[in-house]
Write a protein that holds these residues in place. Sequence first.
Motif, short mmCIF file in Angstrom:
data_model
loop_
_atom_site.label_atom_id
_atom_site.label_comp_id
_atom_site.label_asym_id
_atom_site.label_seq_id
_atom_site.Cartn_x
_atom_site.Cartn_y
_atom_site.Cartn_z
N ASP A 1 88.41 37.04 66.45
CA ASP A 1 87.52 37.95 65.73
C ASP A 1 86.70 38.83 66.67
O ASP A 1 85.65 39.35 66.29
CB ASP A 1 86.57 37.14 64.83
N MET A 2 87.20 39.04 67.89
CA MET A 2 86.44 39.76 68.91
C MET A 2 86.10 41.19 68.50
O MET A 2 85.00 41.67 68.78
CB MET A 2 87.24 39.78 70.22
N GLU A 3 87.01 41.87 67.83
CA GLU A 3 86.73 43.26 67.43
C GLU A 3 85.57 43.31 66.44
O GLU A 3 84.74 44.22 66.49
CB GLU A 3 87.98 43.91 66.87
N LYS A 4 85.47 42.34 65.55
CA LYS A 4 84.34 42.28 64.61
C LYS A 4 83.03 42.04 65.37
O LYS A 4 81.98 42.56 65.00
CB LYS A 4 84.53 41.15 63.60
N LEU A 5 83.11 41.23 66.42
CA LEU A 5 81.90 40.80 67.12
C LEU A 5 81.41 41.83 68.12
O LEU A 5 80.22 42.13 68.18
CB LEU A 5 82.15 39.46 67.81
N ILE A 6 82.32 42.35 68.96
CA ILE A 6 81.88 43.26 70.02
C ILE A 6 82.48 44.66 69.91
O ILE A 6 82.11 45.55 70.67
CB ILE A 6 82.16 42.69 71.42
N GLY B 1 77.03 46.30 65.04
CA GLY B 1 76.65 46.94 63.77
C GLY B 1 75.63 46.17 62.96
O GLY B 1 75.20 46.63 61.90
N GLU B 2 75.21 44.99 63.45
CA GLU B 2 74.23 44.17 62.72
C GLU B 2 72.89 44.17 63.45
O GLU B 2 72.77 44.65 64.58
CB GLU B 2 74.76 42.73 62.58
N LYS B 3 71.88 43.59 62.80
CA LYS B 3 70.53 43.49 63.37
C LYS B 3 70.03 42.06 63.23
O LYS B 3 70.50 41.31 62.37
CB LYS B 3 69.56 44.43 62.65
#
Length: 278
Positions: free
Chosen positions: A54-59, A253-255
Motif C-alpha cells: 500500500d506504499m502509493e496510498k501512504l507516500i 493527503g491526510e492530516k
Amino acid sequence: MTIKVFPKLREQIWGSYRLGKIFGSDERIGEVWLLSGHPLFITEAENGLDLNEDMEKLIGKKLPRFPLLVKLISAEDWLSVQVHPNDEEARELESEPWGKTEAWYFVEKGQIAIGEDPEKIRKALEDNSWNEALKKVEIEPGNFVFLPAGTVHALGPGGLLVEVQQASDLTYRVYDWGRGRELHIEKAFKVMKKRKVEDLIEKNFKDFECEYFKIEKLREGELKGFCAIVILENGVLDNRRVLPFETFIVPKGEKAKLQAPALVMRIGKFFEQWGDKK
C-alpha cells in the motif's frame, strides 16, 4: 488520520533485557523495529494496511520497499565496530537498491565510538590498538548523531535511542570485541570513509535534513502529508491517548493533530525523486 504501526522485536547478543521488558519480552532485545518494510521484519499496521503493498496510498510513490526504517535500540554491551555502504556500493557489492545512511536520537544518555581514520582501523586490526583507532564520546539525552554511509562506528552499552535510516540491513563488521562473529574486513575497507566525530553530533536537537530523510522534534502541531511519528512522552495524537515509542503514519493527503513530544520523520529528496531519473 493516523495509522498505528506495531513493533517487531529483534534479539541480539549485545541486547538489553530492559528493552525486552518494555515490550513484554523476557529475551535480550537489541532492536525494536518500530517501522519497517524491509523483508527481514515487516511491521504490521492498523486496518490491514501493508507498508509495501500500500506504499502509493501512504507516500504517493512505489519504491522497491518502504523507504524508512525506524528502530528503538538499547544495548548492554558494545555493538560491533561496523560500517555501511552507500547507494552505489550497495548496488555494486550486494545488488541492493540503496545503501544505509542512518541517524540516532538519544532519549537517554549513551556512548558511541567513531573510527575517524581508516588507516588507524587497519593498524588496530594488526596490533589491537583500538583505543587509538576509536574515539569514544558520551552522548547526552536530546542529542543527535548523524552517521552517513561510510562512517566507522559502534554504539556503547546503556542509553536508549531512536534510529532512523534508509531501509537497509547492510552492515560490515570490522571488529566484534572478541565475540567470534563473522567479520567483513574486505568489504568494510571498500566502503569506509574519513570522518570527524565533531561533525556528526548535534546537541539540543530540533530538526535535521539529509537527502534520505527529514526529522523534527515537536511537541505539538498539525501534521500534513506523509510522515512517520514516534511518540516520546505521553500525550494525544488525533484525539487518541498515546504512549512512549508508539509509532504512527500519517498518509499522503491526510492530516493529524499532535499534542505530545515526538519525532516526526519524512522522506528526503532521494526517495521523493525515485523513478524520475532515466
